[in-house]
Write a protein that holds these residues in place. Structure first.
Motif, PDB file in Angstrom:
ATOM      1  N   ASP A  18       0.916  -1.184  -0.061  1.00 11.51           N
ATOM      2  CA  ASP A  18       0.136  -0.001   0.032  1.00 11.51           C
ATOM      3  C   ASP A  18       0.847   1.268  -0.081  1.00 11.51           C
ATOM      4  O   ASP A  18       1.667   1.589   0.827  1.00 11.51           O
ATOM      5  CB  ASP A  18      -0.883  -0.207   1.281  1.00 11.51           C
ATOM      6  CG  ASP A  18      -1.724  -1.312   1.281  1.00 11.51           C
ATOM      7  OD1 ASP A  18      -2.333  -1.625   0.094  1.00 11.51           O
ATOM      8  OD2 ASP A  18      -1.618  -1.970   2.284  1.00 11.51           O
ATOM      9  N   TRP A  57       1.171   1.628  -9.618  1.00 11.49           N
ATOM     10  CA  TRP A  57       1.060   3.073  -8.978  1.00 11.49           C
ATOM     11  C   TRP A  57       2.090   4.000  -9.364  1.00 11.49           C
ATOM     12  O   TRP A  57       1.983   5.210  -9.491  1.00 11.49           O
ATOM     13  CB  TRP A  57       1.236   2.969  -7.275  1.00 11.49           C
ATOM     14  CG  TRP A  57       0.248   2.552  -6.487  1.00 11.49           C
ATOM     15  CD1 TRP A  57      -0.217   1.108  -5.924  1.00 11.49           C
ATOM     16  CD2 TRP A  57      -1.354   3.287  -6.654  1.00 11.49           C
ATOM     17  NE1 TRP A  57      -1.373   1.119  -5.733  1.00 11.49           N
ATOM     18  CE2 TRP A  57      -2.145   2.236  -5.738  1.00 11.49           C
ATOM     19  CE3 TRP A  57      -1.504   4.229  -7.155  1.00 11.49           C
ATOM     20  CZ2 TRP A  57      -3.352   2.518  -5.543  1.00 11.49           C
ATOM     21  CZ3 TRP A  57      -2.818   4.674  -6.660  1.00 11.49           C
ATOM     22  CH2 TRP A  57      -3.715   3.886  -6.011  1.00 11.49           C
ATOM     23  N   LEU A 115      -2.861   5.978  -1.013  1.00 11.02           N
ATOM     24  CA  LEU A 115      -3.108   6.378  -2.424  1.00 11.02           C
ATOM     25  C   LEU A 115      -4.531   5.893  -2.843  1.00 11.02           C
ATOM     26  O   LEU A 115      -5.181   6.512  -3.740  1.00 11.02           O
ATOM     27  CB  LEU A 115      -2.066   6.305  -3.517  1.00 11.02           C
ATOM     28  CG  LEU A 115      -0.844   6.931  -3.304  1.00 11.02           C
ATOM     29  CD1 LEU A 115       0.040   7.087  -4.505  1.00 11.02           C
ATOM     30  CD2 LEU A 115      -0.684   8.148  -2.639  1.00 11.02           C
ATOM     31  N   ALA A 116      -4.858   4.723  -2.268  1.00  7.05           N
ATOM     32  CA  ALA A 116      -5.978   3.810  -2.859  1.00  7.05           C
ATOM     33  C   ALA A 116      -7.162   4.278  -2.032  1.00  7.05           C
ATOM     34  O   ALA A 116      -8.292   3.843  -2.267  1.00  7.05           O
ATOM     35  CB  ALA A 116      -5.724   2.392  -2.885  1.00  7.05           C
ATOM     36  N   ASP A 117      -6.804   5.250  -0.706  1.00 12.03           N
ATOM     37  CA  ASP A 117      -8.224   5.568   0.013  1.00 12.03           C
ATOM     38  C   ASP A 117      -9.240   6.203  -0.942  1.00 12.03           C
ATOM     39  O   ASP A 117      -8.740   7.149  -1.514  1.00 12.03           O
ATOM     40  CB  ASP A 117      -7.660   6.515   1.071  1.00 12.03           C
ATOM     41  CG  ASP A 117      -7.304   5.455   2.317  1.00 12.03           C
ATOM     42  OD1 ASP A 117      -7.259   4.368   2.294  1.00 12.03           O
ATOM     43  OD2 ASP A 117      -6.661   6.171   3.104  1.00 12.03           O
ATOM     44  N   GLU A 118     -10.769   5.937  -0.852  1.00 14.79           N
ATOM     45  CA  GLU A 118     -11.608   6.464  -1.135  1.00 14.79           C
ATOM     46  C   GLU A 118     -11.685   8.275  -0.484  1.00 14.79           C
ATOM     47  O   GLU A 118     -10.945   8.084   0.329  1.00 14.79           O
ATOM     48  CB  GLU A 118     -12.895   6.033  -0.688  1.00 14.79           C
ATOM     49  CG  GLU A 118     -13.151   4.525  -1.048  1.00 14.79           C
ATOM     50  CD  GLU A 118     -13.379   4.477  -2.507  1.00 14.79           C
ATOM     51  OE1 GLU A 118     -13.999   5.443  -3.102  1.00 14.79           O
ATOM     52  OE2 GLU A 118     -13.536   3.340  -3.324  1.00 14.79           O
ATOM     53  N   LEU A 121      -5.172  13.495  -5.414  1.00 18.19           N
ATOM     54  CA  LEU A 121      -5.127  11.939  -5.842  1.00 18.19           C
ATOM     55  C   LEU A 121      -6.053  11.634  -6.691  1.00 18.19           C
ATOM     56  O   LEU A 121      -5.864  10.427  -7.333  1.00 18.19           O
ATOM     57  CB  LEU A 121      -5.265  11.232  -4.544  1.00 18.19           C
ATOM     58  CG  LEU A 121      -4.039  11.540  -3.382  1.00 18.19           C
ATOM     59  CD1 LEU A 121      -4.195  10.483  -2.185  1.00 18.19           C
ATOM     60  CD2 LEU A 121      -2.665  11.333  -3.928  1.00 18.19           C
ATOM     61  N   ARG A 122      -7.127  12.502  -7.103  1.00 14.67           N
ATOM     62  CA  ARG A 122      -8.136  11.874  -7.998  1.00 14.67           C
ATOM     63  C   ARG A 122      -7.534  11.249  -9.391  1.00 14.67           C
ATOM     64  O   ARG A 122      -7.697  10.333  -9.661  1.00 14.67           O
ATOM     65  CB  ARG A 122      -9.167  13.207  -8.197  1.00 14.67           C
ATOM     66  CG  ARG A 122     -10.245  12.561  -9.106  1.00 14.67           C
ATOM     67  CD  ARG A 122     -11.403  13.811  -9.323  1.00 14.67           C
ATOM     68  NE  ARG A 122     -11.606  14.608  -8.107  1.00 14.67           N
ATOM     69  CZ  ARG A 122     -12.515  14.404  -7.314  1.00 14.67           C
ATOM     70  NH1 ARG A 122     -13.220  13.173  -7.179  1.00 14.67           N
ATOM     71  NH2 ARG A 122     -12.778  15.398  -6.144  1.00 14.67           N
ATOM     72  N   GLN A 181      -5.528   8.161  -9.014  1.00 12.33           N
ATOM     73  CA  GLN A 181      -6.757   6.887  -8.729  1.00 12.33           C
ATOM     74  C   GLN A 181      -7.048   6.613 -10.124  1.00 12.33           C
ATOM     75  O   GLN A 181      -7.530   5.459 -10.396  1.00 12.33           O
ATOM     76  CB  GLN A 181      -7.547   7.474  -7.568  1.00 12.33           C
ATOM     77  CG  GLN A 181      -7.061   7.665  -6.332  1.00 12.33           C
ATOM     78  CD  GLN A 181      -7.879   7.816  -5.248  1.00 12.33           C
ATOM     79  OE1 GLN A 181      -8.828   8.240  -5.587  1.00 12.33           O
ATOM     80  NE2 GLN A 181      -7.537   7.722  -3.907  1.00 12.33           N
ATOM     81  N   ASP A 182      -7.689   7.582 -10.847  1.00  7.51           N
ATOM     82  CA  ASP A 182      -8.224   7.239 -12.235  1.00  7.51           C
ATOM     83  C   ASP A 182      -7.045   6.555 -13.044  1.00  7.51           C
ATOM     84  O   ASP A 182      -7.710   5.644 -13.766  1.00  7.51           O
ATOM     85  CB  ASP A 182      -8.735   8.636 -13.008  1.00  7.51           C
ATOM     86  CG  ASP A 182      -9.724   9.270 -12.162  1.00  7.51           C
ATOM     87  OD1 ASP A 182     -10.355   8.695 -11.334  1.00  7.51           O
ATOM     88  OD2 ASP A 182     -10.175  10.588 -12.434  1.00  7.51           O
ATOM     89  N   TYR A 213      -4.674   4.781 -12.139  1.00  4.41           N
ATOM     90  CA  TYR A 213      -4.600   3.632 -11.433  1.00  4.41           C
ATOM     91  C   TYR A 213      -5.494   2.563 -12.107  1.00  4.41           C
ATOM     92  O   TYR A 213      -5.049   1.229 -12.342  1.00  4.41           O
ATOM     93  CB  TYR A 213      -4.611   3.576  -9.876  1.00  4.41           C
ATOM     94  CG  TYR A 213      -4.366   2.333  -9.495  1.00  4.41           C
ATOM     95  CD1 TYR A 213      -3.080   1.831  -9.299  1.00  4.41           C
ATOM     96  CD2 TYR A 213      -5.262   1.556  -8.518  1.00  4.41           C
ATOM     97  CE1 TYR A 213      -3.143   0.548  -8.789  1.00  4.41           C
ATOM     98  CE2 TYR A 213      -5.077   0.533  -7.986  1.00  4.41           C
ATOM     99  CZ  TYR A 213      -3.827  -0.150  -8.021  1.00  4.41           C
ATOM    100  OH  TYR A 213      -3.855  -1.425  -7.351  1.00  4.41           O
ATOM    101  N   ARG A 214      -6.686   2.898 -12.070  1.00  5.07           N
ATOM    102  CA  ARG A 214      -7.712   2.046 -12.453  1.00  5.07           C
ATOM    103  C   ARG A 214      -7.555   1.672 -13.984  1.00  5.07           C
ATOM    104  O   ARG A 214      -7.737   0.292 -14.225  1.00  5.07           O
ATOM    105  CB  ARG A 214      -9.147   2.629 -12.317  1.00  5.07           C
ATOM    106  CG  ARG A 214      -9.847   2.449 -11.070  1.00  5.07           C
ATOM    107  CD  ARG A 214     -11.082   2.954 -10.662  1.00  5.07           C
ATOM    108  NE  ARG A 214     -11.325   4.381 -11.021  1.00  5.07           N
ATOM    109  CZ  ARG A 214     -11.199   5.055  -9.883  1.00  5.07           C
ATOM    110  NH1 ARG A 214     -11.006   4.514  -8.564  1.00  5.07           N
ATOM    111  NH2 ARG A 214     -11.308   6.316 -10.003  1.00  5.07           N
TER     112      ARG A 214
END
Ligand code: TYM
Length: 325
Positions: A10, A61, A203-206, A275-276, A279-280, A282-283
Motif C-alpha cells: 500500500d 502506482w 493513495l488507494a483511499d476513497e 489524488l483523483r 486514482q483514475d 491507477y484504474r
C-alpha cells in the motif's frame, strides 16, 4: 538519476509527496531510472505469496503517479543480477562500523530476536542500486538521507582505493513534505511498518476515508495555527501536506487559519483533488496487465545495459579475472 521504492503493497502519502511526485517532475529533465527494490523487501518478514503481486502493483502506482515509460526507465531490482553482484563488491568497501551507525537499522532491528544479515547490509545494496546507473541525483524523502551519505562515502572510498569508477551521488530532498508524519502520531514519520491504518493516507483511499482520517488527525495543544514542526508537529504536518498539494508556502498558509477545523477541511479537499487523477490512472493501468509487464520487460533491458557496463568497470577496478572463454 535513480531512485527506488520497496514493493510494500500500500503506497501512502509520504511515498507520494516525499518521492513519487518529484520523480514525475524529474523524469523529463534527467536520464531517469526508477527501481522497484524487491530484494530489499526480503530484509524483514514478508509473505512470499504476495510479493510478486506487490511488485506488479507498485509498478501500477508508479505509472498512475505519472511516470512515463517513454521517457524514463522503470524496472525490478531482482531482474538484474548486477545489483547483488555490485553489492558484494561494495560490501568489501563499506565497513561494519559505518553500517552499525545506520539509524534505520537500529530502528528496524530493535526488539527483534533474530536480525537478518540482509537488514544490516541493506544500505550497501542501496548504494549498488545507485552507483550502477552513474546517478548523480537521487530524489528521496528525508528518511533516506543517511543511506545516501553512506553511498557517497562508499563511492568516494572505492574511487580513492581503486581509481575513478563511480559517480558520487547527491540526495535531492524536497523542500516541503520531505517527512510526512503519521496523522495519529505526528512525532513519527508516516510508515506502514510502524503506523496504524488511521495514521496513514493511502493513495488507494476513497475520498470519504481521506476526509475522515484528516479530520481525525491528532493536533497539538492550543488552538493557534502556526507552522512550527518542532513544537506543533500535528498542525505543521497538515500545513506541510496542504503546502505540497497547493504549492503554497506553509507559513503563508498558516496565516490564513485561526482554527484547526477549516485547516483540516481544506487539507482533506486538497489531498482528494491531488489524488483523483492518480486514482483514475491507477484504474486504467489495472485494466491493462500486458502494458505493465511490457514496461518492466523493456525497463530491465534498458537498465541492464547500463548496469552491465558499470559492473564490468568495478570488476576490473578490483582486479577480478575476466571470465575466460
Ligand atoms: P521506501 O520504499 O521506504 O520509500 C520510498 C520513498 O518514499 C519516501 N518516503 C517518505 N517521504 C516522506 N515522508 C514519509 N513519511 C515517507 N516515507 C517514505 C522515501 O524517502 C523514499 O524516497 N531504501 C529505500 C528504497 C531504495 C532506494 C534505493 C532509494 C532502495 N534502493 C536507491 C533510492 C535509491 C526505501 O526503503 O524507500
Amino acid at each position: 538519476m535513480l531512485s527506488g521504492v520497496q514493493p510494500s503493497g500500500d503506497v501512502h502519502l509520504g511515498n507520494y509527496l516525499g518521492a513519487f511526485r518529484n520523480w514525475v517532475a524529474d523524469q523529463h529533465e534527467h536520464d531517469a531510472y526508477y527501481c522497484i527494490v524487491d530484494l530489499h523487501a526480503l530484509t524483514l518478514d514478508h509473505d512470499p505469496s504476495r510479493l510478486r503481486e506487490r511488485t506488479l502493483d507498485m509498478t501500477r502506482w508508479l505509472l498512475a503517479a505519472g511516470l512515463d515509460p517513454r521517457v524514463c526507465t522503470i524496472f525490478v531490482q531482482s531482474h538484474l543480477p548486477e545489483h547483488t553482484e555490485l553489492s558484494w563488491i561494495l560490501e568489501c568497501t563499506a565497513t561494519y562500523g559505518e553500517l552499525r551507525r545506520m539509524t534505520q537499522f537500529k530502528d528496524k532491528s530493535g526488539g527483534q530476536e533474530s536480525v537478518r544479515v540482509g537488514l544490516f547490509t541493506y544500505p550497501v545494496l542501496m548504494a549498488a542500486d545507485i552507483l550502477l546507473y552513474d546517478a548523480d541525483r537521487v530524489p528521496v524523502g528525508d528518511d533516506q538521507r543517511q543511506h545516501l551519505e553512506l553511498a557517497r562515502n562508499v563511492a568516494q572510498r572505492f574511487n580513492a582505493r581503486y581509481g575513478d569508477t563511480f559517480v558520487v551521488p547527491d540526495a535531492a530532498i524536497p523542500r516541503v513534505a520531505a517527512r510526512v508524519m503519521d496523522l495519529q502520531a505526528p512525532e513519527r514519520k508516516m510508515s506502514k511498518t510502524t503506523g496504524t491504518d488511521a495514521g496513514l493516507v493511502y493513495l488507494a483511499d476513497e475520498p470519504a476515508a481521506i476526509e475522515r482520517k484528516i479530520r481525525r488527525a491528532v493536533t497539538d495543544p492550543g488552538t493557534d495555527v502556526v507552522f512550527d514542526p518542532e513544537n506543533k508537529p500535528g498542525v505543521s504536518n497538515l500545513l506541510a501536506i496542504l503546502s505540497a498539494a497547493t504549492n503554497e508556502d506553509p507559513t503563508a498558509l498558516a496565516a490564513r487559519y485561526t482554527q484547526y477545523g477549516p485547516l483540516k477541511a481544506d487539507t482533506a479537499a486538497a489531498v482528494v483533488e491531488m489524488l483523483r487523477p492518480v486514482q483514475d490512472r491507477y484504474r486504467e493501468v489495472c485494466a491493462d496487465p500486458s502494458f505493465v509487464e511490457s514496461v518492466l520487460a523493456e525497463g530491465a533491458a534498458r537498465a541492464g545495459k547500463v548496469a552491465a557496463e558499470t559492473v564490468a568497470r568495478a570488476r576490473r577496478a578490483v582486479g577480478l579475472l575476466e571470465p575466460l572463454r
